[in-house]
Design an enzyme around this catalytic site. Structure first.
Site, PDB file in Angstrom:
ATOM      1  N   HIS A   1      22.420  22.098  59.335  1.00 43.46           N
ATOM      2  CA  HIS A   1      21.917  23.359  59.877  1.00 43.46           C
ATOM      3  C   HIS A   1      20.609  23.707  59.189  1.00 43.46           C
ATOM      4  O   HIS A   1      20.217  23.058  58.228  1.00 43.46           O
ATOM      5  CB  HIS A   1      22.946  24.482  59.732  1.00 43.46           C
ATOM      6  CG  HIS A   1      23.169  24.983  58.341  1.00 43.46           C
ATOM      7  ND1 HIS A   1      23.906  24.287  57.395  1.00 43.46           N
ATOM      8  CD2 HIS A   1      22.750  26.111  57.718  1.00 43.46           C
ATOM      9  CE1 HIS A   1      23.935  24.978  56.272  1.00 43.46           C
ATOM     10  NE2 HIS A   1      23.231  26.088  56.431  1.00 43.46           N
TER      11      HIS A   1
ATOM     12  N   HIS B   1      17.934  27.300  58.258  1.00 39.09           N
ATOM     13  CA  HIS B   1      17.635  28.730  58.282  1.00 39.09           C
ATOM     14  C   HIS B   1      16.137  28.876  58.152  1.00 39.09           C
ATOM     15  O   HIS B   1      15.501  28.112  57.403  1.00 39.09           O
ATOM     16  CB  HIS B   1      18.268  29.464  57.090  1.00 39.09           C
ATOM     17  CG  HIS B   1      19.745  29.379  57.011  1.00 39.09           C
ATOM     18  ND1 HIS B   1      20.587  30.040  57.876  1.00 39.09           N
ATOM     19  CD2 HIS B   1      20.541  28.712  56.148  1.00 39.09           C
ATOM     20  CE1 HIS B   1      21.840  29.793  57.545  1.00 39.09           C
ATOM     21  NE2 HIS B   1      21.843  28.970  56.496  1.00 39.09           N
TER      22      HIS B   1
ATOM     23  N   TYR C   1      14.043  20.191  50.517  1.00 38.91           N
ATOM     24  CA  TYR C   1      13.805  20.535  51.916  1.00 38.91           C
ATOM     25  C   TYR C   1      13.797  22.050  52.117  1.00 38.91           C
ATOM     26  O   TYR C   1      14.566  22.592  52.913  1.00 38.91           O
ATOM     27  CB  TYR C   1      14.868  19.889  52.807  1.00 38.91           C
ATOM     28  CG  TYR C   1      15.099  18.439  52.492  1.00 38.91           C
ATOM     29  CD1 TYR C   1      14.069  17.513  52.621  1.00 38.91           C
ATOM     30  CD2 TYR C   1      16.332  17.990  52.043  1.00 38.91           C
ATOM     31  CE1 TYR C   1      14.267  16.172  52.317  1.00 38.91           C
ATOM     32  CE2 TYR C   1      16.546  16.651  51.745  1.00 38.91           C
ATOM     33  CZ  TYR C   1      15.508  15.754  51.888  1.00 38.91           C
ATOM     34  OH  TYR C   1      15.707  14.430  51.586  1.00 38.91           O
TER      35      TYR C   1
END
Length: 176
Positions: free
Chosen positions: A60, A62, A148
């Site tokens: 996922h 954000h 990341y």
């Protein structure tokens, strides 16, 4: 069928959560980090926005985006990003019957979470959440160890110290 509605505010700042379709047991986003970054560049070249903070997790991501004045269309940006990324991934994922009927890939969840940032406190809290996420999910012990993320940019600007976000030492508002 649910009448699904989104809020659109021109020139606003948004926090997003975007998930893979089969979120658990996947590392696709970090395995394909170069393609994911290229996907973001592709979208920004066609539909400008500012990426205020971001973290790519294995399954996922954000981020916080600020849209240009007069522009409220974050949905098109996500559609383009997901499509670009998906075209770069070899086929082979499980595709449900409903996705097959719609000629969709089975990489991303169809929807995404969008939250309108309404204040500086709200922004700060979501930036912290983004940068804390790799520690929260047990990927690293320190936020600075996750490559990341925009965390390193925030450190270089003096917003965070390099040792911010040590596991067991930071609690986000609300105890999450």
């Amino acid at each position: 069928m649910t009448d699904y509605r989104r809020l659109y505010v021109k020139g606003a700042m948004w926090f997003f959560t975007v998930n893979l379709a089969y979120r658990y047991q996947s590392t696709l986003l970090v395995d394909e980090i170069n393609l994911l970054r290229e996907s973001f560049r592709y979208v920004k070249e066609r539909h400008a926005c500012t990426i205020n903070a971001i973290v790519f997790m294995p399954e996922h991501l954000h981020c916080i985006w600020t849209l240009p004045d007069g522009d409220a269309d974050y949905s098109t940006r996500w559609k383009l990003l997901k499509s670009y990324f998906s075209r770069g991934i070899p086929k082979g994922e499980h595709i449900s019957h409903s996705r097959t009927k719609r000629q969709e890939r089975g990489i991303w969840q169809r929807r995404f979470w969008a939250h309108l940032i309404i204040s500086q406190k709200d922004f700060n809290s979501h930036v912290d959440y983004i940068h804390w996420n790799p520690v929260k999910h047990g990927q690293v012990k320190y936020a600075c160890d996750w490559p990341y993320s925009s965390f390193h940019h925030y450190v270089s600007r003096g917003v965070y110290s390099k040792d911010w976000g040590h596991s067991g030492e930071f609690v986000i508002d609300g105890g999450e």
